[in-house]
Design an enzyme around this catalytic site. Structure first.
Site, PDB file in Angstrom:
ATOM      1  CG  ASP A   1      28.945  35.897  37.083  1.00  0.00           C
ATOM      2  OD1 ASP A   1      27.973  36.327  36.441  1.00  0.00           O
ATOM      3  OD2 ASP A   1      29.398  36.460  38.086  1.00  0.00           O
TER       4      ASP A   1
ATOM      5  CB  CYS B   1      60.963  53.031  56.590  1.00  0.00           C
ATOM      6  SG  CYS B   1      59.383  52.505  57.287  1.00  0.00           S
TER       7      CYS B   1
END
Ligand code: IVH
Length: 669
Positions: A117, A428
């Site tokens: 490709d 966190c």
């Protein structure tokens, strides 16, 4: 008008419209696969009813990729195209068509090759020397890209061995290997430029560059698969063609196969794994092996009858974007993930896809509720190409980056000049979990037997709160966990014990400081030798180190300023994790006072080895070329740094030149 004629007219109108949307508006509303199907339907209709072909039918358009800026070249013979088979049945039908044209007792054998490709390239050699390279263009005339093609290392400038024809015209395909394309994008990121999405388009742009130094700086690869013209005639078969091309020094690719049995060939087509290829392919090409039979079969339109492209199912689909979820990474970066109406794509059902980052969402104007084109290329996770603007109803919702962290609701920030939004809370829970997962992973402290699941279990049971707690785990703690039998638990504890003694650079890298990878970690160890010293450093001192820019320096200082991280260091020290780095022993001073920049791949030394050698001989290695750079050491596929060095007239060394300089303190002449 008959029904059939009306249908053909309808198809023509649709295809014209899609061409216009794709090429002029740059806003396609269908996938490439759907476009191919429409064109195919029209082609079939016109083949059955040739009287319906009109001069303005899109099937009559001869594709051309010529560019106005480049000189034109007339091809030695027409550069043909290929007919497509969209499934295995169509490969059988092709064999039927071919057989009917040949006498009943003709034995056929076949060659199967990857359908690269990339972009077609036509190379002309005279007396073994490359004299011209051209693009396909309209099949008769192409663009002259000789200067650029000369920079592609897989294309021989002079043929090898003996026995090549005095005049030889070869056809091949130019592309980026997947790994090289990633490298090109990595460099774009380093230079703060946008990344490329499509490898084929980037290869095309690179090949048609006006400045061949740009082409030279990007690692293109060329595979060849056909001889178009040769003094003395063509080889007797396609298989023989490939062998000769290989012997003359071309890159032919490892995946071509010769089959005498049609059924075995079909099995190969069915079982082929495109994802395992180092470059993008969009199918496989089946060719009748014999050159004589190929020419006997002839050409229909611009497709040779003796070959067919077996195209892989389309890896693109259109579906609805139902929502966007922000995933929190270990450094706090929020990555938007598309939640999709499930869609079948390349053999799997896809429900989520990458949206890369919030800036790209804005740039592409993607909205919730949009019909979006989703693509899967190679082995990467599916990503959203863009919205189908023609399908908008007006009810779509804009996407904005979350103002607070979806996990801990802390403030979200975007630093100036950076693309990423991130959660500012270093405690966190999601960041903590991801950090611990990273800390134990293979490239970091390599704690064998502990993965994502194990880390989440330990956190869930409250057995650990941070990385350091791992080193205080007891056998009983582990035995209470689901899935941990005695042997497994003992092995894990042993592995945790070993991890205490990893080199300091590994520990620094494992801490997950924003922007600090392994190379920077080494730099820091060479400068500070102890984690406690690094923890005390200042912004001023850090920015003095070559290879550490202001943003990274700030990230480092910020990390050590966070109380939670300081506490982590105290705990790591207390449990006996190694915090001492080894000093680099000097081996000489022949490079004292000299600053080097490395680029490209050297023939024998790895980048780290070359850096270490320079440092051990008193020199310095920095990341970017400036007037203060004394030498650039350039290897294979050297990039923009080489171009910059050339423009600043900085001397360029190869590996041998560097070694000579180290030995003698003098440049080679
Ligand atoms: S043979 C008569 N072999 O695919 C020769 N083509 O869709 C016709 N392509 O324009 C081409 N890999 O650029 C052939 N192994 C391969 C190929 C190949 C890629 C390209 C070629 C052609 C296109 C047709």
């Amino acid at each position: 008008m008959s029904d059939i004629a009306a249908h053909a007219a309808e198809l023509r109108a649709q295809i014209h419209d899609h061409n216009y949307r794709y090429h002029v508006l740059n806003l396609p509303i269908i996938t490439d696969g759907e476009y191919d199907r429409l064109l195919r339907e029209l082609l079939d209709l016109e083949a059955a009813h040739p009287e319906l072909i009109t001069p303005d039918s899109p099937t009559q358009r001869v594709g051309s990729d010529t560019s106005e800026d480049l000189p034109k070249v007339q091809h030695a013979a027409p550069i043909l195209s290929l007919g497509n088979a969209l499934n295995i049945e169509e490969v059988f039908a092709w064999r039927e068509r071919v057989s009917k044209l040949l006498t009943a007792d003709t034995q056929l054998d076949y060659v199967v090759e990857p359908k690269f490709d990339g972009l077609t390239i036509v190379l002309t050699y005279e007396d073994g020397v490359l004299v011209r390279a051209a693009t396909r263009g309209n099949g008769d005339m192409g663009d002259d890209v000789t200067t650029n093609v000369r920079t592609i290392r897989t294309i021989p400038l002079r043929l090898q061995g003996e026995g090549y024809p005095t005049r030889l015209v070869v056809r091949g395909e130019v592309l980026f290997l997947k790994a090289d394309f990633q490298l090109v994008n990595q460099r774009q990121v380093e230079m703060g430029l946008p990344t490329y999405v499509n490898a084929r388009n980037t290869a095309s742009g690179t090949l048609k560059q006006k400045d061949s130094r740009v082409t030279a700086s990007r690692p293109l690869t060329a595979f060849v698969y056909a001889i178009i013209d040769a003094e003395g005639g063509l080889p007797p078969s396609q298989w023989e063609t490939l062998q000769r091309l290989k012997a003359w020094g071309f890159l032919v690719g490892d995946h071509a196969r010769h089959f005498t049995d049609f059924e075995a060939m079909v099995e190969y087509l069915k079982g082929f794994n495109r994802d395992s290829m180092p470059y993008e392919i969009d199918g496989l090409v089946v060719k009748v092996n014999s050159t004589a039979i190929q020419s006997e079969l002839g050409v229909v339109g611009k497709d040779p009858r003796g070959a067919i492209a077996y195209k892989f199912p389309s890896q693109e689909a259109i579906t609805t974007l139902l929502g966007v979820e922000a995933n929190v990474g270990r450094t706090g970066v929020l990555t938007p993930t598309a939640l999709l109406e499930p869609v079948f794509l390349g053999g799997v059902t896809v429900k989520q896809a990458s949206l890369h980052n919030y800036d790209l969402i804005t740039e592409k104007d993607i909205r919730i509720g949009d019909r979006v084109i989703v693509k899967r290329s190679g082995d990467v996770i599916p990503y959203v190409v863009g919205p189908v603007l023609g399908s908008r109803t007006g009810d779509e919702e804009m996407i904005t980056p979350p103002a607070t962290c979806p996990v801990c609701q802390s403030e979200v920030r975007q630093d100036e000049g950076e693309v990423a939004y991130y959660c500012t809370n270093s405690a966190c829970p999601e960041r903590v979990a991801r950090n611990i997962e990273f800390f134990v992973s293979r490239g970091a402290l390599d704690i064998v037997g502990l993965g994502e699941r194990g880390v989440r279990q330990l956190l869930g049971e409250g057995l650990i709160q941070d990385e350091a707690d791992l080193f205080s785990l007891k056998l009983d703690d582990l035995l209470n966990l689901e899935g941990f039998a005695e042997k497994k638990a003992e092995n894990l504890l042993a592995s945790i014990e070993t991890a205490k003694q990893r080199p300091l650079a590994r520990l620094i890298g494992a801490l997950g400081i924003r922007g600090v990878g392994w190379t920077t970690a080494e730099l820091l160890v060479n400068h500070y030798h102890h984690l406690d010293v690094l923890a005390q450093t200042s912004l001023e001192e850090l920015t003095q180190i070559d290879g550490i820019g202001p943003i990274m320096a700030q990230a480092i200082v910020d990390w050590f300023a966070v109380p939670r991280n300081r506490h982590l260091l105290d705990k790591l020290r207390a449990v006996g994790v190694n915090m001492q780095g080894e000093k680099v022993e000097p081996m000489g001073d022949s490079l004292a006072g000299l600053t080097f920049v490395l680029t490209g791949t050297l023939p024998t030394l790895s980048r780290d080895d070359a850096s270490a050698l320079i440092v051990q001989h008193g020199g310095k290695v920095t990341g970017s070329v400036s007037k203060k750079t004394h030498y650039v050491v350039a290897g294979e596929a050297a990039g923009s740094k080489l171009t910059k060095a050339q423009s600043l007239n900085i001397p360029i060394l190869d590996e041998a030149g560097l070694l000579h300089l180290i030995e003698s303190g003098q440049e080679t002449v």
